[in-house]
Design an enzyme around this catalytic site. Sequence first.
Site, mmCIF file in Angstrom:
data_model
loop_
_atom_site.group_PDB
_atom_site.id
_atom_site.type_symbol
_atom_site.label_atom_id
_atom_site.label_comp_id
_atom_site.label_asym_id
_atom_site.label_seq_id
_atom_site.Cartn_x
_atom_site.Cartn_y
_atom_site.Cartn_z
ATOM 1 C CE LYS A 125 -3.652 -2.610 2.205
ATOM 2 N NZ LYS A 125 -4.269 -3.116 3.427
ATOM 3 C CD GLN A 168 -3.280 -4.560 6.665
ATOM 4 O OE1 GLN A 168 -3.206 -3.597 5.919
ATOM 5 N NE2 GLN A 168 -3.837 -5.703 6.286
ATOM 6 C CG ASP A 205 -9.869 -0.912 4.890
ATOM 7 O OD1 ASP A 205 -9.672 -1.194 3.691
ATOM 8 O OD2 ASP A 205 -9.128 -1.278 5.820
#
Length: 254
Positions: free
Chosen positions: A23, A67, A90
């Site tokens: 990322k 994460q 997300d």
Amino acid sequence: MLPGLAVIIVGEDPASKVYVGRKEAMCQELGMHSEKFALPEETTQEELVALVEKLNCDDKVHGILVQLPLPKHLDEKAVINTIRPEKDVDAFHPVNVGKIMIGDYDFVPCTPAGIMELIAESKVEVEGKTCVVIGRSNIVGKPMSMLLLHKNGTVTTCHSRTKNIKEITKTADILVAAVGRANFVTADMVKPGAVVIDVGMNRLEDGRLVGDVAFDEVERIAGAITPVPGGVGPMTIAMLMQNTFTAAKNTLNF
Ligand code: NAP
């Protein structure tokens, strides 16, 4: 001002480290602002929440990604709920989940968003098609089913308690496998000509990364199929960049 993404990783999970590295690299490649916060395993809930709250107020940061999975002593739900929905790239915050449900959304979880992009790029029409999604997780299966429904597919969601799964998957014009089991989908479960999307990422004992679909046998009968690696995975990262860009665009009004 550049679109900015902050990624928080807690602990030493090797797979998570790889994903975060990708990322970061993609942000750099695109010339986006990126910040990585690698916190030690023993980080407390209060420390993690305080960091998210700080980033919520940071004008350089348009997207915040925590994460997952977090170490067991941390409350994932509480952390996700702390992210401002406008920065929740997300799309795991309940506000964004609700928006997806009603079909009025800015962000979609990156994996299902990437799959819809793959389907669109392949000129596969979803409307009127029989779609079967195997898996009902909040990050893949459920939003995937919802997106296919918004595109007027007729959608069935299968899970571990589904009976006669083969009979159901064999009806699918579009079959999405998000199970987390190597070789779960075999050729006898697939309708000839079907579009088969393999979300699974399973590490075999010999170190190979494989999907949920027995690729070699299913490829022979599928109309189209995504490989693992190199299919859904890269699209997931691309969609994260897109969501970050959308977040910046919405904040900066350009
Ligand atoms: P998850 O939370 O473990 O969900 C797995 C789903 O599969 C559950 O809904 C489960 O049903 C269902 N399932 C398990 N065994 C089954 C069986 N025998 N028959 C039918 N359904 C069964 O996993 P996830 O987070 O959705 O991820 C799924 C896979 O995709 C994993 O391999 C993951 O690594 C991969 N993944 C890839 C990407 C990417 O970017 N490529 C992104 C995210 C995830 P129940 O709900 O009944 O337990």
